[in-house]
Design a protein around this motif. Structure first.
Motif, PDB file in Angstrom:
ATOM      1  N   GLU A  12      -9.715   3.803  -5.416  1.00 39.34           N
ATOM      2  CA  GLU A  12     -10.656   3.289  -6.416  1.00 39.34           C
ATOM      3  C   GLU A  12     -11.616   4.375  -6.891  1.00 39.34           C
ATOM      4  O   GLU A  12     -11.959   4.426  -8.063  1.00 39.34           O
ATOM      5  CB  GLU A  12     -11.494   2.156  -5.818  1.00 39.34           C
ATOM      6  CG  GLU A  12     -10.760   0.847  -5.636  1.00 39.34           C
ATOM      7  CD  GLU A  12     -10.385   0.218  -6.974  1.00 39.34           C
ATOM      8  OE1 GLU A  12     -11.229   0.214  -7.893  1.00 39.34           O
ATOM      9  OE2 GLU A  12      -9.238  -0.263  -7.076  1.00 39.34           O
ATOM     10  N   ALA A  30       0.844  -1.198   0.000  1.00 42.64           N
ATOM     11  CA  ALA A  30       0.000   0.000   0.000  1.00 42.64           C
ATOM     12  C   ALA A  30       0.883   1.253   0.000  1.00 42.64           C
ATOM     13  O   ALA A  30       0.623   2.208  -0.727  1.00 42.64           O
ATOM     14  CB  ALA A  30      -0.911  -0.004   1.224  1.00 42.64           C
ATOM     15  N   THR A  48      -6.736  -0.255   3.888  1.00 40.53           N
ATOM     16  CA  THR A  48      -7.941  -0.630   3.136  1.00 40.53           C
ATOM     17  C   THR A  48      -8.801   0.605   2.846  1.00 40.53           C
ATOM     18  O   THR A  48      -9.413   0.701   1.791  1.00 40.53           O
ATOM     19  CB  THR A  48      -8.783  -1.685   3.888  1.00 40.53           C
ATOM     20  OG1 THR A  48      -9.013  -1.237   5.209  1.00 40.53           O
ATOM     21  CG2 THR A  48      -8.085  -3.018   3.936  1.00 40.53           C
ATOM     22  N   THR A  89      -7.394   2.244  -0.106  1.00 37.73           N
ATOM     23  CA  THR A  89      -7.767   1.541  -1.330  1.00 37.73           C
ATOM     24  C   THR A  89      -9.129   2.007  -1.833  1.00 37.73           C
ATOM     25  O   THR A  89      -9.318   2.204  -3.045  1.00 37.73           O
ATOM     26  CB  THR A  89      -7.779   0.011  -1.095  1.00 37.73           C
ATOM     27  OG1 THR A  89      -6.517  -0.364  -0.578  1.00 37.73           O
ATOM     28  CG2 THR A  89      -8.028  -0.725  -2.385  1.00 37.73           C
TER      29      THR A  89
END
Length: 573
Positions: A531, A460, A524, A527
């Motif tokens: 997106e 990440a 997360t 992420t």
RNA sequence: GCCCCCGUAGCUCAGCGGAUAGAGCACCGGCCUCCGGAGCCGGUGGCGCAGGUUCGAGUCCUGCCGGGGGCGCCA
């Protein structure tokens, strides 16, 4: 900067306090809002009031308009708080400008942290791994929040086994023994000594005589002992370097360091009337401890043969650490099986007055590392797994994985990244599980690039750094406030602001798994942002800058968080 | 026998007395004119058992069952 949650809590606490002195707002992150205050329920119960009514009163009195967009009473009496975007943006901007990334400093304590503690002339195995890794992470965090931290590696460099080890050293010959020890074959050396001791009565007698010589400080014996210690320490240093922990020679305070204080410990305990003779041994009987027959359980300070037990050493250490070194907090990062021993030592030390008020002492215990069969991790042959072998295999496996996933990476970079990933994966596996629990060792899982693993977090981080590389983008100045229009931007912002709380709560429980859970959640959440919100291709320059700033701050928190765990974060992998 | 720790989804783990118990892996079904698919969205599936305390219990208390550890001269 002021911490986000702390600001809210302080504001609410004042209002709760006005209703009832000392009442706790019980502020928690919420699924229904950004935060929720649960304290009105318990308070209403105590006061015999309607909970919803009281909650509404408190919410109004708190006047949170400058911080919150909405403050709503919900359910039986929860106060749901939704932060205003401008407040979040201001906090984030301050965090970005802060070298400490918003982590608050603590009132400095003199902390002594005792961890790792391998034994001289014995191999380091996975049992030492967890304590070393957890202790090291705690050192880093304690230092980060401003404590004075003194590391102590209480190595096993004294006791009866040294009679046998020194005699074996003589039998093998100094030169050959040094060679054997220097290549790190400590197990063979120890096993051979043990074998001679078990099978050869003459050797056994020599060993016992040698222990007496050692304890009396015989010069030649001390010289031989010193060889064993020096060679082992050299080996430990290699392992520590490979593992990437802070421990160095300067941190070694072995059991032998307390030899000269043991007589004083016994004298002091005796003077206080705490010593009782039992079966020839001199013991302290702290109240509340019993053996299998229900009889009081002794802490044996001096054995019937006149030698000192390890309790004497541990008591001497407490006395010295508080009395001479001025420790205000002593942490023992030692496996769970020794829980009772430490409880008894702490009780005895308190009885002796060596642990005055204001000095905190704690056994930071941890569970064992198990194989797939839920038993202590062993090789197929049934031996304990050497720590170095474990590390080497992790790096090897990581290198294979990297070669497969990113064949373009040059060999040198691949090699150094493999070390960061392999070692990081092992450390993270030890840190991410609640330390009091045993955990199951599993190569596949710890080296996976998905899930709550070091490689996932490292990935990440690397992916964010690559945004800047690919976009040839500079890290934006921390000046302008970020734009938080998309839900994913807001979510990320809130996650970032939770860093202080994650570090604080980790130190409150000495449980690094808290920080791990936070970092995984942050990754997360990023992420989701990544997106939904194009960064380099953002519709406006202003938005691009804002998103670059959010990305950069995320990378900084990830890298800093991993750093606090003792794990490196490569820029590419 | 006594004491300590642990029992949460098939597996490995989070869950600070608070709302509908969450992840990852595995499994099933979707998504690709994508800045690193090492991805995203959705689905199946669970608090060892029985009491108790509480407005509210996975969380606290008691008992039982199961696993691990400790229980006088090793450290």
């Amino acid at each position: 900067m002021d911490d986000t949650k702390t600001v809210l809590e302080t504001r609410l606490r004042a209002v709760f306090d006005a209703v009832e002195t000392g009442a706790d707002p019980v502020l928690r992150p919420s699924d229904h809002a950004d935060f929720q205050a649960n304290g009105a329920l318990a308070l209403a119960k105590r006061l015999g009031r309607q909970p919803r009514e009281l909650a509404a009163e408190i919410a109004a009195a708190a006047s949170l308009d400058d911080l919150c967009e909405t403050v709503e009473v919900s359910g039986p009496g929860f106060i749901n708080l939704t932060l205003s975007t401008s407040f979040i943006a201001n906090q984030l901007s301050a965090m970005a400008a802060d070298d400490r990334l918003g982590v608050l400093g603590s009132e400095p304590e003199n902390v002594i942290i005792d961890y790792s503690s391998p034994n001289v002339a014995k191999e380091m195995h996975v049992g030492h791994l967890r304590g070393t890794v957890i202790g090291d992470a705690l050192c880093r965090m304690l230092t980060y929040v401003g404590h004075h931290v003194r590391r102590e590696n209480h190595i096993g460099d004294w006791g009866t086994p040294f009679g046998m080890l020194i005699e074996h050293l003589i039998d093998v010959g100094e030169e050959k023994a040094v060679l054997e020890l220097s290549v790190g074959d400590l197990d063979t050396f120890y096993r051979q000594a043990r074998a001679s001791f078990d099978s050869d009565p003459t050797f056994r007698d020599r060993s016992r005589a040698r222990v007496v010589l050692l304890q009396s400080g015989d010069a030649e014996t001390m010289r031989l002992w010193q060889i064993l210690v020096a060679e082992s320490v050299r080996y430990f240093d290699e392992v520590y370097a490979k593992l990437g922990v802070l421990l160095t020679d300067d941190d070694i305070v072995g059991e032998s360091a307390y030899n000269s204080m043991l007589a004083d410990v016994v004298r002091d305990l005796d003077g206080l009337g705490l010593l009782v003779e039992s079966d020839g041994a001199r013991c302290v009987f702290p109240p509340g401890f019993t053996n299998r027959n229900g009889d009081p359980l002794p802490l044996i300070v001096r054995k019937s043969d006149g030698g000192y037990g390890y309790a004497a050493t541990d008591l001497a250490a407490i006395r010295d650490r508080v009395g001479r070194l001025g420790a205000t907090e002593i942490l023992y990062v030692v496996g769970a099986p020794q829980a009772q021993h430490f409880e008894m030592c702490f009780a005895a030390a308190t009885m002796a007055g060596w642990l005055p008020d204001g000095v905190r002492v704690a056994h930071v215990s941890f569970g064992s590392v198990q194989g797939a069969d839920h038993k202590i991790l062993k090789t197929r042959a049934g031996d304990r797994i050497r720590l170095v072998d474990l590390l080497d295999e992790a790096v090897e496996r990581a290198e294979t994985a990297i070669a497969e996933k990113n064949p373009d990476l040059d060999a040198a970079t691949r090699g150094s990244v493999a070390k960061m990933l392999g070692v990081g994966a092992i450390k993270y596996a030890d840190l991410s599980t609640d330390r009091t629990r045993d955990y199951v060792f599993d190569w596949e899982r710890m080296l996976a690039f998905e899930g709550n693993t070091a490689p996932y977090l490292q990935y990440a981080h690397a992916r964010i750094r690559s945004i800047f590389r690919r976009g040839n983008a500079a890290v934006p100045d921390p000046g302008p406030l970020p734009l938080l229009t998309e839900p994913a931007e807001r979510d990320l912002a809130l996650a970032l602001l939770g860093f202080n709380d994650a570090v604080t709560s980790t130190l409150g429980s000495w449980n690094p798994s808290r920080l791990c859970a936070y970092l995984f959640d942050l990754a997360t959440t990023f992420t989701g942002f990544y997106e939904n919100c194009p960064v380099l291709k953002a519709p406006t320059d202003e938005l691009r800058t804002s998103r670059l700033a959010l990305s950069d701050l995320t990378a900084r928190v990830l890298a800093q968080g991993l750093e606090l765990l003792g794990i490196s974060a490569p820029d590419q992998m």
